[in-house]
Design an enzyme around this catalytic site. Structure first.
Site, PDB file in Angstrom:
ATOM      1  N   THR A  13       0.812  -1.171   0.192  1.00 53.09           N
ATOM      2  CA  THR A  13       0.008  -0.059  -0.067  1.00 53.09           C
ATOM      3  C   THR A  13       0.916   1.346   0.061  1.00 53.09           C
ATOM      4  OG1 THR A  13      -1.484  -1.306   1.374  1.00 53.09           O
ATOM      5  CG2 THR A  13      -1.771   0.970   1.263  1.00 53.09           C
ATOM      6  N   LYS A 105       7.340   1.745  12.263  1.00 49.12           N
ATOM      7  CA  LYS A 105       7.263   2.214  13.675  1.00 49.12           C
ATOM      8  C   LYS A 105       7.684   0.924  14.213  1.00 49.12           C
ATOM      9  CE  LYS A 105       3.154   1.202  12.146  1.00 49.12           C
ATOM     10  NZ  LYS A 105       2.254   1.450  10.940  1.00 49.12           N
ATOM     11  N   GLY A 134       0.941   8.879   9.858  1.00 48.04           N
ATOM     12  CA  GLY A 134       0.856   8.757   8.455  1.00 48.04           C
ATOM     13  C   GLY A 134       1.166  10.241   7.752  1.00 48.04           C
ATOM     14  N   GLY A 187     -11.826  -3.834   5.296  1.00 50.53           N
ATOM     15  CA  GLY A 187     -10.403  -3.509   5.024  1.00 50.53           C
ATOM     16  C   GLY A 187      -9.752  -2.524   5.953  1.00 50.53           C
ATOM     17  N   LYS A 205       4.508   3.902  18.183  1.00 49.08           N
ATOM     18  CA  LYS A 205       4.329   5.504  17.735  1.00 49.08           C
ATOM     19  C   LYS A 205       4.926   6.521  18.876  1.00 49.08           C
ATOM     20  CE  LYS A 205       1.165   4.297  14.087  1.00 49.08           C
ATOM     21  NZ  LYS A 205      -0.194   4.211  13.713  1.00 49.08           N
ATOM     22  N   GLY A 302      -2.978   4.753   4.813  1.00 50.96           N
ATOM     23  CA  GLY A 302      -3.404   4.712   3.831  1.00 50.96           C
ATOM     24  C   GLY A 302      -2.267   5.201   2.683  1.00 50.96           C
TER      25      GLY A 302
HETATM   26  N1  HSE Z   1      -2.577   0.115  11.638  1.00 48.82           N
HETATM   27  C1  HSE Z   1      -2.380   1.646  11.607  1.00 48.82           C
HETATM   28  C2  HSE Z   1      -3.647   2.435  11.979  1.00 48.82           C
HETATM   29  C3  HSE Z   1      -1.745   2.166  10.358  1.00 48.82           C
HETATM   30  O1  HSE Z   1      -4.757   1.858  12.069  1.00 48.82           O
HETATM   31  O2  HSE Z   1      -3.601   3.578  12.219  1.00 48.82           O
HETATM   32  C4  HSE Z   1      -0.722   3.373  10.341  1.00 48.82           C
HETATM   33  O3  HSE Z   1       0.165   3.177  11.116  1.00 48.82           O
END
Ligand code: HSE
Length: 429
Positions: A13, A105, A134, A187, A205, A302
């Site tokens: 992705t 991360k 993100g 998804g 994070k 994303g």
């Molecule tokens: N799994 C993470 C979320 C994706 O749901 O925020 C981004 O780190």
């Protein structure tokens, strides 16, 4: 015009989003930065699948080492995730004199010390803007925008999956398990959602944010972690009646020589901006001693939002490949003790399941009082004499070890029919 060659390892992705941005926005990037960023190679185990965009001939390879060992490539972008072989790829790339950019991360939070040391040894940069929140440029905010501040506190909604689940539960009164199943069907949640719903991804994070903000080593193991699996629609409704939302928060804050680092479901007053951050969106609310309160909001996951962060790191490296080699993250620059969760002091929500009989409230409040816990609000609506009913109590600030001590005592009382639920509360008393 300077040209730099980039290789991407991993065409999932985020890899696809990054490649699309580099290919489609090449002109814009060139005009802004004065640098021609050439996507020379992309490696992935699957180079047959159609990703829905055109990849120039000769770019795709199955072998990551065609990138790591390519003398023309100066920036290696690691986007395969996980610990191994991502760690080996990154360290080998650094040893080969490449800069590295990553969204990983989990790897940085748990093995970052080795990786940042390898970067220091090779005098190369590791960019990780995409690893936290993100598309929100929160790493740049802490490294640059707020660099002049002592950071007093950070409150983050930095996991989109759990925020989506809690928002859905709040809006529809749905149970956790049903909402998770729906998120997986759409998804939004991984097939194995453990890291998201158990607070582990949030803690990865927070590890990075805390090390950057407070100059402490990467402290993933010392972060208190609690996920959202035990949150019920009932708690969400009671929280709303009291004027609160329930969010999975990453919290870092200083108190003298100590620092609190914790991830858990938290009740936040409706009036706070961060309580309005819904669905898959992320937000980070930071208070600095000079700047005061600030908040950053956007998409935390994303292809394109995360790709945007990856490309910003590539541009930074291309513009300034000899950036000062002070170790911005992972090194111990400041001495802070990380407070044990049992020593924190905050407000609490309790949901007791108690028999509706004379004297029950006074027995419970007596135990709370004996543990130095002062009540600020009580809700008990249903009246079913002799049966167990929910009794909801909000407290003033109390010490967590007193709270667990009191609950342990209360849960042994014959008037209590089920284990007491508690949720930590942030906000003004
Ligand atoms: N799994 C993470 C979320 C994706 O749901 O925020 C981004 O780190």
């Amino acid at each position: 015009m300077t040209t730099i060659n980039v290789g991407i390892i991993g065409l999932g992705t985020v890899g696809s989003g990054t490649a699309k941005i580099l290919l489609n926005n090449a002109d814009l990037i060139q005009k802004r930065s004065g640098i021609n960023i050439r996507l020379k190679k992309i490696s992935d185990l699957d180079i047959e699948r159609d990703r829905g965009f055109n990849i120039p001939a000769g770019v795709l390879t199955r072998d990551a080492y065609e990138i790591i060992n390519d003398p023309e490539i100066s920036v290696v972008v690691e986007l395969i995730g996980g610990i191994n072989p991502a760690k080996k790829f990154m360290i080998d790339a650094l040893k080969n004199g490449k800069h590295v950019v990553t969204a990983n991360k989990a790897l940085l939070a748990t093995h970052g010390t080795d990786i940042f040391q390898a970067a220091m040894d090779s005098k190369r940069i590791v960019g990780f803007e995409a690893a936290v929140a993100g598309g929100i440029p929160i790493i740049k905010v802490l490294k640059e925008g707020l660099a002049a501040n002592h950071i007093q506190s950070i409150y983050g909604i930095i996991n989109g999956t759990s925020n989506y689940i809690l928002t859905k539960m709040t809006k529809e009164g749905a149970e956790f398990a049903k909402t998770l199943a729906e998120a997986q069907r759409l998804g939004y949640a991984e097939a194995d959602p453990t890291f998201d719903i158990e607070g582990i991804d949030t803690a990865h994070k927070l590890t990075l944010l805390a090390s950057l903000s407070y100059g402490i080593p990467l402290s993933f193991d010392s972060i208190y972690k609690e996920g959202i699996t035990a949150i019920t629609p009932e708690d969400i409704v009671y929280a709303a009646e009291l004027g609160y939302k329930i969010k999975l928060l990453a919290i870092a804050k200083t108190a003298g020589a100590e620092i609190e680092l914790r991830v858990h479901p938290t009740m936040i007053p409706d009036s706070f901006m961060i309580s309005k951050v819904d669905d898959v969106l992320n937000a980070v609310y930071i208070t600095g001693d000079a700047v005061g309160e600030t908040m950053y909001y956007g998409r935390g996951a994303g292809d394109m939002p995360t790709g945007s962060a990856v490309v910003s790191d590539i541009i930074d490296i291309a513009k300034n490949p000899n950036a000062p080699l002070t170790q911005v993250i992972g090194a111990e620059r400041e001495k802070f003790n990380i407070k044990d969760i049992k020593d924190i002091e905050t407000m609490y929500y309790f949901r007791f399941t108690a028999l509706d009989k004379p004297g029950v409230l006074s027995k419970i409040s007596g135990v709370l009082g004996a543990h130095n816990i002062s009540i600020s609000a009580v809700i008990q609506k249903e009246r079913r004499a002799g049966e167990a009913v929910p009794l909801v109590v909000l407290t003033h600030k109390a010490i967590e070890s007193n709270v667990t001590g009191a609950i342990g005592e209360i849960d042994k009382m014959p008037i209590v029919a089920a284990k007491t639920k508690f949720i930590r509360v942030e906000g003004k008393e």
